[in-house]
Design a protein around this motif. Structure first.
Motif, PDB file in Angstrom:
ATOM      1  N   GLY B  67       4.199   7.908  -2.477  1.00 59.55           N
ATOM      2  CA  GLY B  67       3.735   7.115  -3.600  1.00 59.55           C
ATOM      3  C   GLY B  67       4.611   5.908  -3.891  1.00 59.55           C
ATOM      4  N   ILE B  68       5.327   5.421  -2.866  1.00 61.09           N
ATOM      5  CA  ILE B  68       6.171   4.240  -3.048  1.00 61.09           C
ATOM      6  C   ILE B  68       5.856   3.223  -1.965  1.00 61.09           C
ATOM      7  N   THR B  69       6.361   2.008  -2.140  1.00 61.98           N
ATOM      8  CA  THR B  69       6.190   0.972  -1.136  1.00 61.98           C
ATOM      9  C   THR B  69       7.468   0.848  -0.327  1.00 61.98           C
ATOM     10  N   ILE B  70       7.350   0.934   1.003  1.00 61.55           N
ATOM     11  CA  ILE B  70       8.519   0.821   1.866  1.00 61.55           C
ATOM     12  C   ILE B  70       8.653  -0.596   2.402  1.00 61.55           C
ATOM     13  N   ASP B  71       7.563  -1.112   2.896  1.00 63.47           N
ATOM     14  CA  ASP B  71       7.672  -2.434   3.499  1.00 63.47           C
ATOM     15  C   ASP B  71       6.699  -3.407   2.852  1.00 63.47           C
ATOM     16  N   VAL B  72       6.942  -4.679   3.142  1.00 64.10           N
ATOM     17  CA  VAL B  72       6.143  -5.736   2.563  1.00 64.10           C
ATOM     18  C   VAL B  72       4.713  -5.667   3.092  1.00 64.10           C
ATOM     19  N   ALA B  73       3.760  -5.680   2.176  1.00 66.52           N
ATOM     20  CA  ALA B  73       2.362  -5.802   2.598  1.00 66.52           C
ATOM     21  C   ALA B  73       1.914  -7.213   2.266  1.00 66.52           C
ATOM     22  N   TYR B  74       1.271  -7.852   3.215  1.00 71.38           N
ATOM     23  CA  TYR B  74       0.753  -9.182   2.964  1.00 71.38           C
ATOM     24  C   TYR B  74      -0.733  -9.095   2.673  1.00 71.38           C
ATOM     25  N   ARG B  75      -1.157  -9.759   1.616  1.00 69.43           N
ATOM     26  CA  ARG B  75      -2.569  -9.768   1.231  1.00 69.43           C
ATOM     27  C   ARG B  75      -3.010 -11.201   1.024  1.00 69.43           C
ATOM     28  N   TYR B  76      -4.299 -11.413   1.158  1.00 68.78           N
ATOM     29  CA  TYR B  76      -4.836 -12.766   1.121  1.00 68.78           C
ATOM     30  C   TYR B  76      -5.996 -12.825   0.154  1.00 68.78           C
ATOM     31  N   PHE B  77      -5.992 -13.822  -0.705  1.00 62.34           N
ATOM     32  CA  PHE B  77      -7.199 -14.045  -1.492  1.00 62.34           C
ATOM     33  C   PHE B  77      -7.263 -15.508  -1.868  1.00 62.34           C
ATOM     34  N   SER B  78      -8.457 -15.952  -2.195  1.00 64.16           N
ATOM     35  CA  SER B  78      -8.546 -17.326  -2.659  1.00 64.16           C
ATOM     36  C   SER B  78      -9.468 -17.407  -3.842  1.00 64.16           C
ATOM     37  N   THR B  79      -9.144 -18.356  -4.708  1.00 54.42           N
ATOM     38  CA  THR B  79     -10.029 -18.699  -5.803  1.00 54.42           C
ATOM     39  C   THR B  79     -10.552 -20.073  -5.400  1.00 54.42           C
ATOM     40  N   GLY B  80     -11.405 -20.665  -6.167  1.00 61.26           N
ATOM     41  CA  GLY B  80     -11.887 -21.986  -5.800  1.00 61.26           C
ATOM     42  C   GLY B  80     -10.752 -23.003  -5.655  1.00 61.26           C
ATOM     43  N   ARG B  81      -9.660 -22.759  -6.385  1.00 60.31           N
ATOM     44  CA  ARG B  81      -8.615 -23.767  -6.450  1.00 60.31           C
ATOM     45  C   ARG B  81      -7.554 -23.659  -5.376  1.00 60.31           C
ATOM     46  N   ARG B  82      -7.295 -22.433  -4.930  1.00 64.19           N
ATOM     47  CA  ARG B  82      -6.148 -22.235  -4.071  1.00 64.19           C
ATOM     48  C   ARG B  82      -6.318 -21.028  -3.168  1.00 64.19           C
ATOM     49  N   ASN B  83      -5.609 -21.055  -2.016  1.00 63.42           N
ATOM     50  CA  ASN B  83      -5.499 -19.868  -1.181  1.00 63.42           C
ATOM     51  C   ASN B  83      -4.151 -19.231  -1.464  1.00 63.42           C
ATOM     52  N   PHE B  84      -4.136 -17.915  -1.537  1.00 62.36           N
ATOM     53  CA  PHE B  84      -2.894 -17.220  -1.846  1.00 62.36           C
ATOM     54  C   PHE B  84      -2.500 -16.257  -0.738  1.00 62.36           C
ATOM     55  N   ILE B  85      -1.215 -16.249  -0.427  1.00 63.49           N
ATOM     56  CA  ILE B  85      -0.657 -15.209   0.429  1.00 63.49           C
ATOM     57  C   ILE B  85       0.314 -14.430  -0.452  1.00 63.49           C
ATOM     58  N   ILE B  86      -0.005 -13.160  -0.691  1.00 63.94           N
ATOM     59  CA  ILE B  86       0.860 -12.337  -1.530  1.00 63.94           C
ATOM     60  C   ILE B  86       1.726 -11.480  -0.634  1.00 63.94           C
ATOM     61  N   ALA B  87       3.007 -11.425  -0.938  1.00 67.38           N
ATOM     62  CA  ALA B  87       3.883 -10.462  -0.278  1.00 67.38           C
ATOM     63  C   ALA B  87       4.275  -9.437  -1.328  1.00 67.38           C
ATOM     64  N   ASP B  88       3.832  -8.206  -1.114  1.00 63.10           N
ATOM     65  CA  ASP B  88       4.133  -7.124  -2.052  1.00 63.10           C
ATOM     66  C   ASP B  88       5.410  -6.454  -1.565  1.00 63.10           C
ATOM     67  N   ALA B  89       6.522  -6.692  -2.275  1.00 56.98           N
ATOM     68  CA  ALA B  89       7.824  -6.216  -1.787  1.00 56.98           C
ATOM     69  C   ALA B  89       8.175  -4.867  -2.393  1.00 56.98           C
ATOM     70  N   PRO B  90       8.887  -4.043  -1.639  1.00 57.74           N
ATOM     71  CA  PRO B  90       9.277  -2.727  -2.152  1.00 57.74           C
ATOM     72  C   PRO B  90      10.352  -2.820  -3.218  1.00 57.74           C
ATOM     73  N   GLY B  91      10.357  -1.846  -4.132  1.00 54.15           N
ATOM     74  CA  GLY B  91      11.310  -1.858  -5.231  1.00 54.15           C
ATOM     75  C   GLY B  91      12.570  -1.067  -4.968  1.00 54.15           C
ATOM     76  N   HIS B  92      12.500  -0.061  -4.073  1.00 53.35           N
ATOM     77  CA  HIS B  92      13.667   0.778  -3.829  1.00 53.35           C
ATOM     78  C   HIS B  92      14.834  -0.024  -3.272  1.00 53.35           C
ATOM     79  N   GLU B  93      16.024   0.300  -3.751  1.00 46.25           N
ATOM     80  CA  GLU B  93      17.204  -0.406  -3.278  1.00 46.25           C
ATOM     81  C   GLU B  93      17.355  -0.279  -1.770  1.00 46.25           C
ATOM     82  N   GLN B  94      17.014   0.919  -1.271  1.00 41.29           N
ATOM     83  CA  GLN B  94      17.105   1.191   0.161  1.00 41.29           C
ATOM     84  C   GLN B  94      16.309   0.187   1.009  1.00 41.29           C
ATOM     85  N   TYR B  95      15.272  -0.382   0.444  1.00 40.65           N
ATOM     86  CA  TYR B  95      14.422  -1.283   1.214  1.00 40.65           C
ATOM     87  C   TYR B  95      14.602  -2.742   0.808  1.00 40.65           C
TER      88      TYR B  95
END
Lengths: 316, 421
Positions: B67-95
């Motif tokens: 139930g935790i995030t280990i590595d960065v997940a990249y996601r993509y979405f766009s609205t009419g105004r912009r394209n976005f690349i999201i990097a979802d970074a893990p919170g654990h200190e270990q990562y």
């Protein structure tokens, strides 16, 4: 630009532009940069070319990265022997037209050698490709393979680095990926390991189609809508071919379909469509509400994390 | 026209980063039917009564198990105004190394804070890493407002605490504070109705309106040579003497005919041609991958830098003062020689001295003999050959480097150049 005989017409009607040049230029420049990093950092790289739309984009990007020189790597295809003949013909024509070297290694040969053993003759050969691929890596001493995987395809891929390490068994260890900072891609590896490089990591399926439209790239004909005998299995359509006969009691019907990916016949499903041009596909893709692998891969349905498991085993 | 904004989410574990991204994707209709179906099933199997939006990004088997995030997940979405690349970074200190990976390419960071927890050591560490990586925009998203009854008081307390910390840490990024509930979708894409006391923009409004900074502040032409193109095709004598220098313009622009200098050697010539895929261009600007041909036949190879002769020259140096984020599990060994990669150039490097380590808990400089995993510290670096450098705050491309272990090839640290000798 020269095209092969398999090109479908690109519409020239004066409809609003279906792509945004600023975004495509940004993605293109990044991909060219990554391809050149591979060329500069590795001794024996190779580019995986299946004839599929993503690898068709890679070839155009390689032309932009390296012309007027020849590509500093050969093209490699791992043939399951279960590919659609149109796609194989396209693959050969495209390599010929570019004047680049194409190496084909087949799962059939691995079966003959006994390194691939099938549970039954019509078993999907998709996951066995990794064995043949690793054999080719050993045969040619490849230290980097360039692939057309995208992060938007699937959850495990969403986590993969642009330069992704593989150990001697071709395994990916998702819990111990290297940090990858800025665009300083690190190609140094241990002996026997290799890198898989993904220049179009940041492209979405729509970006790929838009790039194909802008660059007027030729594609195998099965990407465009055509009538084909199919049976319905749950939400998916299964094409009826000599390798994939209907099961008992299934009704075969002609359906207007197109393929969104062109993998092994036994595990690639088409989607219903009337889109016969790239532009029509872009419009359809923009509206579609099913992600690419979910709609078309019969073998990804079985397990929540089946792609990760295949990747760990050396699958592309 | 629309552009691309790369942003990341970070903060302590359990502050709701993955849920926030799930919410952004869901509310901007970027989630596809079959993906949502999969997440619905997975949520049901876990005995949850509602869809767990965090499952949209936690893709690895181990992540779902824990139930935790280990590595960065990249996601993509766009609205009419912009394209976005999201990097979802893990919170654990270990990562933390994975968080730094995400931060290095982000132009904006959404730093999540659980309104009930306030600032944690990990919140501070991530804020410092964002600062180190030079992210110009910081959004402090005070999450889980639903759990405090959407009360403005605890939100204001977090804001005050962060401002105190920011002053201490001398953060330069511009800061925006948003009260949100990722779970309920308040103030993320939709305003909702529960926080009428908050008058500022929603998260999406911020994301759509901040200026993106692909090129940073740098304005002078900089062109690190990536690869030398020498076709020498036997069947085409016109290519016999062809010599093209392939690379990406990291800043500024250049046109055919411009006088240029090749560094570190300092040789000068003019630009004869600019090409892409064998087709001629008249000019090239920041962000473009092109091929340059020069008037004179000079010795130019990968790792050299082409700059315009009429613009300010970057530094050419063999000694750096830099801030390091140490990422390897093993400690920095000042006796060892590391590989250093900056732009397209690789040299050998020794850490001559460690000036101090930032103590994240106390925000003080600590005297240390080494840096260990997840430490941030200031060091002096000696190089085996000169590099062409700029300060990181002036130029994100020329001011950044990585250190790697020559034995394994593994990346052990990320560094930013502050000064040189």
């Amino acid at each position: 630009m020269s095209e092969t005989t398999m090109t479908r017409t690109h519409q020239t009607a004066t409809e609003p532009q279906l792509w945004d040049d600023e975004t495509l230029d940004w993605l293109e420049a990044e991909a060219i940069y990554i391809l050149r990093e591979v060329a500069a950092q590795f001794q024996r790289p190779a580019l995986l070319f299946s004839g599929g739309k993503d690898s068709v984009c890679l070839l155009r990007l390689a032309e932009k990265a390296f012309r007027p020189a020849r590509f500093p790597f050969p093209l490699v295809h791992i043939d399951t022997g279960h590919n659609y003949p149109e796609v194989i013909a396209f693959r050969d024509a495209r390599a010929e037209e570019l004047g680049e070297r194409l190496i084909v290694r087949s799962v059939e040969d691995s079966i003959r050698r006994g390194t691939v053993r099938l549970a039954h003759p019509l078993e999907s050969r998709n996951r066995h490709q990794s064995v043949t691929l690793l054999e080719a890596i050993e045969e040619f001493g490849f230290d980097c393979l360039i692939g057309g995987a995208r992060r938007d395809e699937e959850k495990a891929r969403a986590k993969e680095r642009v330069f992704s390490l593989r150990d001697e068994f071709g395994q990916w260890d998702p819990k111990a990926q290297r940090p990858e900072l800025w665009n300083l891609y690190n190609g140094h590896t241990r002996p026997g390991w290799h890198v898989r490089a993904f220049p179009i990591s940041n492209w979405t399926e729509l970006d790929v189609w838009r790039y194909i439209a802008r660059e007027r790239l030729a594609l195998p004909s099965i990407y465009f809508a055509h009538e084909r005998p199919c049976v319905r299995r749950g939400r998916l359509l299964a094409p009826v071919t000599p390798l994939t006969p209907p099961k008992e009691g299934e009704v075969v019907e002609p359906v207007w379909v197109r393929f969104r990916t062109v993998g092994d016949m036994t595990c690639t499903a088409p989607v219903e469509s009337r889109a016969t041009t790239v532009e029509a596909i872009i419009r359809e893709t923009a509206e579609t509400m099913i992600s690419e692998r979910g709609a078309t891969r019969l073998d990804d349905q079985t397990h929540e994390a089946s792609m990760e498991q295949r990747k760990r085993e050396g699958y592309f | 026209m629309s552009d691309v904004l790369r942003f990341m989410t970070c903060g302590s574990v359990d502050d709701g980063k993955s849920t926030l991204i799930g919410r952004l994707l869901y509310d901007t209709r970027a989630v596809l039917v079959d993906t949502l179906e999969g997440v619905r099933h997975a949520s049901e199997r876990r005995g949850l009564s509602r869809i767990d939006l965090s499952l949209l990004t936690d893709g690895l088997i181990a992540e779902r198990e824990q139930g935790i995030t280990i590595d960065v997940a990249y996601r993509y979405f766009s609205t009419g105004r912009r394209n976005f690349i999201i990097a979802d970074a893990p919170g654990h200190e270990q990562y933390t190394r994975n968080m730094v990976t995400a931060a290095s390419t982000a132009e904006l960071a959404v730093l999540m804070v659980d309104v009930r927890q306030g600032l944690t050591t990990q919140t501070r560490r991530h804020a410092l890493l964002c600062e180190l990586m030079g992210i110009p925009h910081l959004v402090i998203a005070v999450n889980k407002m639903d759990l405090v009854g959407y009360d403005p008081e605890p939100f204001a307390a977090v804001q005050a605490a962060f401002e105190t910390f920011a002053a201490q840490a001398q953060l330069r990024a511009d800061r925006r504070y948003l009260p949100i509930s990722a779970l309920e979708g308040e103030m993320v894409v939709e305003r909702g109705e529960r926080m009428p006391w908050y008058q500022g923009p929603t998260l999406l409004e911020v994301l759509e309106s901040v200026p993106s900074a692909h090129t940073g502040k740098a304005e002078s032409f900089r062109f690190p040579v990536q690869w030398v193109c020498r076709p020498q095709a036997a069947d085409d004598p016109t290519l016999h003497d062809y010599r093209g220098y392939a690379g990406m313009v990291t800043s500024g622009s250049v046109a055919v005919g411009d006088a240029v200098t090749v560094l570190p050697a300092g040789l000068t010539t003019t630009v004869q041609a600019i090409e892409l895929g064998g087709q001629p261009l008249t000019a090239a600007r920041a962000g473009q991958s092109v091929m340059l041909r020069l008037q004179d036949d000079l010795d130019v190879s990968r790792g050299d830098m082409i700059v315009r002769s009429d613009e300010p020259m970057p530094a050419v140096t063999r000694a750096l003062v830099a801030d390091l984020a140490w990422l390897a599990n093993g400690p920095l060994d000042p006796r060892r020689v590391y590989g250093l990669r900056q732009t397209t150039r690789e040299v050998k490097a020794k850490i001559e001295a460690i000036a101090y380590r930032w103590d994240v808990a106390t925000m003080r400089r600590a005297d240390v003999d080494t840096l260990t995993a997840n430490d941030i510290g200031r060091v002096r670096v000696k190089l085996s050959a000169p590099i062409v450098a700029e300060r990181y705050e002036e130029d994100r491309a020329l001011g950044a480097f990585i250190l790697f272990d020559p034995a394994t090839g593994d990346t052990v640290a990320g560094g930013v150049i502050r000064e040189w000798a």
